[in-house]
Design an enzyme around this catalytic site. Sequence first.
Site, PDB file in Angstrom:
ATOM      1  N   PRO A   9     -12.841 128.298  -3.674  1.00 57.54           N
ATOM      2  CA  PRO A   9     -12.414 128.723  -5.002  1.00 57.54           C
ATOM      3  C   PRO A   9     -12.036 127.580  -5.930  1.00 57.54           C
ATOM      4  CG  PRO A   9     -10.756 129.293  -3.359  1.00 57.54           C
ATOM      5  CD  PRO A   9     -11.966 128.822  -2.619  1.00 57.54           C
ATOM      6  N   ASN A  10     -12.432 127.759  -7.164  1.00 58.09           N
ATOM      7  CA  ASN A  10     -12.142 126.877  -8.292  1.00 58.09           C
ATOM      8  C   ASN A  10     -12.887 125.551  -8.264  1.00 58.09           C
ATOM      9  OD1 ASN A  10     -10.255 128.723  -9.505  1.00 58.09           O
ATOM     10  ND2 ASN A  10      -8.874 128.171  -7.827  1.00 58.09           N
ATOM     11  N   ARG A  17     -11.551 120.910 -14.589  1.00 51.95           N
ATOM     12  CA  ARG A  17     -10.160 121.228 -14.255  1.00 51.95           C
ATOM     13  C   ARG A  17      -9.414 120.000 -13.735  1.00 51.95           C
ATOM     14  NH1 ARG A  17      -9.773 123.163  -8.091  1.00 51.95           N
ATOM     15  NH2 ARG A  17      -7.626 123.515  -8.644  1.00 51.95           N
ATOM     16  N   TYR A  22      -8.878 115.813  -9.629  1.00 44.94           N
ATOM     17  CA  TYR A  22     -10.221 116.036  -9.097  1.00 44.94           C
ATOM     18  C   TYR A  22     -11.309 115.171  -9.728  1.00 44.94           C
ATOM     19  CZ  TYR A  22      -7.882 120.052  -7.091  1.00 44.94           C
ATOM     20  OH  TYR A  22      -7.008 120.848  -6.399  1.00 44.94           O
ATOM     21  N   ASN A  71     -15.098 122.278   1.908  1.00 38.84           N
ATOM     22  CA  ASN A  71     -13.860 122.197   1.145  1.00 38.84           C
ATOM     23  C   ASN A  71     -13.523 123.631   0.760  1.00 38.84           C
ATOM     24  OD1 ASN A  71     -11.790 121.879  -0.708  1.00 38.84           O
ATOM     25  ND2 ASN A  71     -12.758 120.158  -1.761  1.00 38.84           N
ATOM     26  N   ALA A  74      -8.052 126.293  -1.894  1.00 45.36           N
ATOM     27  CA  ALA A  74      -6.766 126.901  -1.540  1.00 45.36           C
ATOM     28  C   ALA A  74      -6.859 127.786  -0.302  1.00 45.36           C
ATOM     29  CB  ALA A  74      -6.224 127.696  -2.725  1.00 45.36           C
ATOM     30  N   GLU A  95     -13.746 119.508   7.678  1.00 43.31           N
ATOM     31  CA  GLU A  95     -12.925 119.956   6.549  1.00 43.31           C
ATOM     32  C   GLU A  95     -12.705 118.762   5.629  1.00 43.31           C
ATOM     33  OE1 GLU A  95      -8.264 120.978   5.857  1.00 43.31           O
ATOM     34  OE2 GLU A  95      -9.193 121.936   7.593  1.00 43.31           O
ATOM     35  N   HIS A  97     -11.278 117.358   1.613  1.00 43.76           N
ATOM     36  CA  HIS A  97     -10.510 117.588   0.390  1.00 43.76           C
ATOM     37  C   HIS A  97     -10.693 116.385  -0.522  1.00 43.76           C
ATOM     38  CE1 HIS A  97      -8.607 121.038   2.188  1.00 43.76           C
ATOM     39  NE2 HIS A  97      -8.464 120.301   3.278  1.00 43.76           N
ATOM     40  N   ARG A 104       0.689 116.220  -2.342  1.00 43.66           N
ATOM     41  CA  ARG A 104       0.806 117.360  -3.251  1.00 43.66           C
ATOM     42  C   ARG A 104       1.860 118.334  -2.753  1.00 43.66           C
ATOM     43  NH1 ARG A 104      -4.877 119.432  -4.907  1.00 43.66           N
ATOM     44  NH2 ARG A 104      -3.602 120.374  -6.529  1.00 43.66           N
TER      45      ARG A 104
END
Length: 139
Positions: A9-10, A17, A22, A71, A74, A95, A97, A104
């Site tokens: 998502p996103n 964004r 990012y 990735n 969330a 995985e 990121h 964070r």
Amino acid sequence: MKIQIINGPNLNLLGVREKSIYGSSDFETYLAELRQRYPDLEIEYYQSNVEGEIINKLHEVGFSYHGIVMNAGAYTHTSVAIGDAIAAINVPVIEVHISNVYKREEFRHHSMLAKNCKGVIAGFGMDSYRLGIENLISE
């Protein structure tokens, strides 16, 4: 050799964004660079904002591809179901990121997926995906 990249998502909003976290590049531009860098690989890309669709994609490619770079956004921190899907397939999942999740919010410090993944790469920007691919092709 087939590698599947899955973004959650996103991540369809990369380049738009939160550029301070990012970066300013969209994923399609970066994907073209990856495909140029690895011309002998079939690098497929999939992005969804929907948990069930991500699970379906894992099931679809998780028995026939060489590996998956994922990735989950969330969902990394919330999805038992995606973690279970990774455990159910037989190709390695890395995985990744873009940001260093440990710099964070506290909730981002725990992954529901990591225990079922071959490894985790975080904090190297878009290059996290390349590092994941490098690991998959080095076997």
